[in-house]
Design an enzyme around this catalytic site. Structure first.
Site, PDB file in Angstrom:
ATOM      1  N   ARG A  63     100.648 -20.483  12.744  1.00  0.00           N
ATOM      2  CA  ARG A  63     100.290 -20.772  11.433  1.00  0.00           C
ATOM      3  C   ARG A  63      99.644 -19.306  10.711  1.00  0.00           C
ATOM      4  O   ARG A  63      98.933 -18.532  11.126  1.00  0.00           O
ATOM      5  CB  ARG A  63      98.866 -21.497  11.485  1.00  0.00           C
ATOM      6  CG  ARG A  63      98.922 -23.098  12.080  1.00  0.00           C
ATOM      7  CD  ARG A  63      97.894 -23.659  12.037  1.00  0.00           C
ATOM      8  NE  ARG A  63      97.243 -23.203  13.168  1.00  0.00           N
ATOM      9  CZ  ARG A  63      96.007 -23.820  13.532  1.00  0.00           C
ATOM     10  NH1 ARG A  63      95.413 -24.972  12.638  1.00  0.00           N
ATOM     11  NH2 ARG A  63      94.871 -23.374  14.417  1.00  0.00           N
ATOM     12  N   TYR A  87      95.684 -21.536  -1.598  1.00  0.00           N
ATOM     13  CA  TYR A  87      95.519 -22.343  -0.314  1.00  0.00           C
ATOM     14  C   TYR A  87      94.072 -22.316   0.023  1.00  0.00           C
ATOM     15  O   TYR A  87      93.809 -23.762   0.475  1.00  0.00           O
ATOM     16  CB  TYR A  87      96.578 -21.447   0.615  1.00  0.00           C
ATOM     17  CG  TYR A  87      96.193 -22.296   2.121  1.00  0.00           C
ATOM     18  CD1 TYR A  87      96.958 -23.397   2.275  1.00  0.00           C
ATOM     19  CD2 TYR A  87      95.050 -21.622   2.807  1.00  0.00           C
ATOM     20  CE1 TYR A  87      96.660 -23.950   3.782  1.00  0.00           C
ATOM     21  CE2 TYR A  87      94.876 -22.298   4.054  1.00  0.00           C
ATOM     22  CZ  TYR A  87      95.630 -23.583   4.589  1.00  0.00           C
ATOM     23  OH  TYR A  87      95.263 -24.096   5.863  1.00  0.00           O
ATOM     24  N   PHE A 141      71.238 -26.912   3.900  1.00  0.00           N
ATOM     25  CA  PHE A 141      72.651 -27.306   4.279  1.00  0.00           C
ATOM     26  C   PHE A 141      73.692 -26.275   3.682  1.00  0.00           C
ATOM     27  O   PHE A 141      74.540 -26.042   4.269  1.00  0.00           O
ATOM     28  CB  PHE A 141      72.907 -28.754   3.727  1.00  0.00           C
ATOM     29  CG  PHE A 141      74.347 -29.157   3.891  1.00  0.00           C
ATOM     30  CD1 PHE A 141      74.913 -29.613   5.008  1.00  0.00           C
ATOM     31  CD2 PHE A 141      75.183 -29.052   2.762  1.00  0.00           C
ATOM     32  CE1 PHE A 141      76.214 -30.070   5.108  1.00  0.00           C
ATOM     33  CE2 PHE A 141      76.534 -29.568   2.865  1.00  0.00           C
ATOM     34  CZ  PHE A 141      77.118 -29.909   3.955  1.00  0.00           C
ATOM     35  N   ARG A 173      88.444 -14.637  10.996  1.00  0.00           N
ATOM     36  CA  ARG A 173      88.106 -14.711  12.607  1.00  0.00           C
ATOM     37  C   ARG A 173      89.022 -15.300  13.287  1.00  0.00           C
ATOM     38  O   ARG A 173      89.153 -14.869  14.530  1.00  0.00           O
ATOM     39  CB  ARG A 173      86.615 -15.368  12.422  1.00  0.00           C
ATOM     40  CG  ARG A 173      85.992 -15.691  13.892  1.00  0.00           C
ATOM     41  CD  ARG A 173      85.300 -16.861  13.814  1.00  0.00           C
ATOM     42  NE  ARG A 173      85.937 -18.070  13.476  1.00  0.00           N
ATOM     43  CZ  ARG A 173      85.134 -19.173  13.133  1.00  0.00           C
ATOM     44  NH1 ARG A 173      84.092 -19.211  12.840  1.00  0.00           N
ATOM     45  NH2 ARG A 173      85.930 -20.353  12.960  1.00  0.00           N
TER      46      ARG A 173
END
Length: 417
Positions: free
Chosen positions: A225, A168, A285, A212
């Site tokens: 979920r 997933y 980044f 989290r």
């Protein structure tokens, strides 16, 4: 009051916060004036506060490609996240989403708040997408197609085993890592990284978010979920939602700690990936979200507050990470420090304590082997008192109180008049 409290406790956060604010203002001035690009960057700031600034630190061409890539996947994720959508409606949209990005007339009603606006006005994203060069378009289409198919698969499939959890997370974020590697390569600035370590970059961030966001996900309406794998949580509780009940606090924390320990598996790959980045802007980044992830995991570990509300890094520390992450030495130093803090939180009575410590030690061996740990000043654990920042922080607090007082007087004066 929370900001004032943080300033008193961490006065040296002030300067990085001010720099971050100035950087955000500067980034706003660089937004293209065309309506579709203006919409894209405005929406980026609304749906991704943490990623928006680091995306806008990239060079113009790559910045635009990553912005569009992020918004396309955020829109796809909005379809997946909308638990009110009928399954027979959701699956075809997920499967065909990669085709819709070429259609400037396409939109779809779902999501709430800013996500609804994104879906209602998706034509702007499609218009921007069509202005990218072919190599960027092909990379974005390929990842969107694979991600949509994977999300459709998990509409029916539960996250049962750990291998399901990894699968997933691959569809939800590992593919993002692969897609970014393709975009970096298409820009001509980076080599094309192996899929396995690109995947780990995404999995580490995704697993951190899943840990989290336990409470937000489990309280989702009309139905929760569930992303934590049954193979882990069933050792501690009969239903995942029961972890939030106070009488189950000990088991909840033990389960949480095993989830964090599982996420630590990906760090070695992440460090390898970052150490091979060549372009300074791309490096920042890639590195900043990874440092924020290890920091968030450290904060979550052994912390029952994950089951009570939102647990996240303070804004000042986030500002420091963004401001001071420039080289791989900074990454090794941050990972070493955060993992040391995590190690100090391990209770040897925890059922996964030995595994957790083993994974922390593996991370720290890599950081030590780099030979860079003495070349970086700590901004995580602190280097002792700093009186100048403290005085500045005190002055800011006094000014804030004075401003609030004067504003109050002004309101009273207008009311009297």
């Amino acid at each position: 009051m929370r900001i004032i409290k943080e300033m008193f406790e961490h006065p040296d956060d002030l300067y990085p916060l001010l720099k971050l604010k100035m950087a955000a203002k500067q980034a706003e001035t660089q937004i293209p004036t065309e309506p579709h690009w203006e919409f894209c960057y405005s929406m980026l700031n609304k749906v991704s506060r943490s990623f928006a600034l680091v995306i806008q630190m990239l060079g113009t061409e790559l910045r635009d490609a990553v912005c569009v890539f992020y918004l396309v996947l955020r829109a796809l994720d909005t379809v997946e996240d909308d638990t009110s959508l009928d399954t027979m409606v959701k699956i075809p949209i997920l499967m065909e989403f990669h085709r819709h990005i070429y259609d400037t007339d396409w939109k779809f009603e779902c999501g709430t708040k800013e996500y609804k606006i994104l879906m209602d006005q998706f034509c702007h994203v499609s218009t921007a997408f069509l202005e990218l060069n072919d190599s960027y378009q092909k990379a974005i289409e390929d990842i969107t197609m694979k991600m949509g198919a994977g999300m459709a698969k998990f509409v029916f499939k539960e996250v049962d085993k750990i291998k399901d959890y990894d699968e997933y997370c691959h569809y939800a974020a590992g593919l993002v890592g692969l897609g970014l590697s393709k975009l970096f390569h298409a820009s001509g600035k980076e080599m094309l990284f192996h899929d396995s370590i690109s995947n780990s970059m995404g999995l580490f961030l995704q697993k951190t978010n899943i840990i989290r966001d336990y409470l937000e996900d489990i309280n989702e309406t009309p139905k929760p979920r569930i992303f934590w794998p049954r193979q882990i949580w069933s050792k501690y509780i009969d239903k995942l939602e029961n972890l939030k009940h106070r009488e189950n606090s000990l088991k909840a924390v033990q389960c949480l700690n095993e989830m964090v320990t599982n996420a630590l598996l990906h760090i070695e790959d992440c460090l390898k990936y970052m150490s091979n980045l060549r372009d300074p802007e791309i490096f920042k980044f890639g590195a900043i979200p990874q440092i924020m992830a290890i920091g968030t995991l450290t904060l979550c570990y052994n912390n029952v507050e994950v089951f009570r509300g939102v647990v996240k890094l303070r804004r000042g520390l986030t500002a420091k990470i963004i401001d001071r992450t420039k080289t791989m030495a900074d990454v090794y130093g941050a990972f070493f420090e955060f993992s040391s803090i995590l190690r100090s939180k391990v209770n040897m009575k925890d059922p996964n304590a030995n595994t957790t410590i083993s994974r922390i030690e593996a991370i720290q061996r890599i950081c030590r082997k780099s030979g860079t740990l003495d070349k970086r000043k700590s901004y995580i654990s602190g280097d002792g008192p700093s009186y100048v920042p403290a005085l500045i922080g005190f002055a800011i607090v006094i000014l804030a109180i004075l401003y609030a007082y004067l504003s109050r007087l002004n309101k009273i004066s207008k009311h009297v008049q």
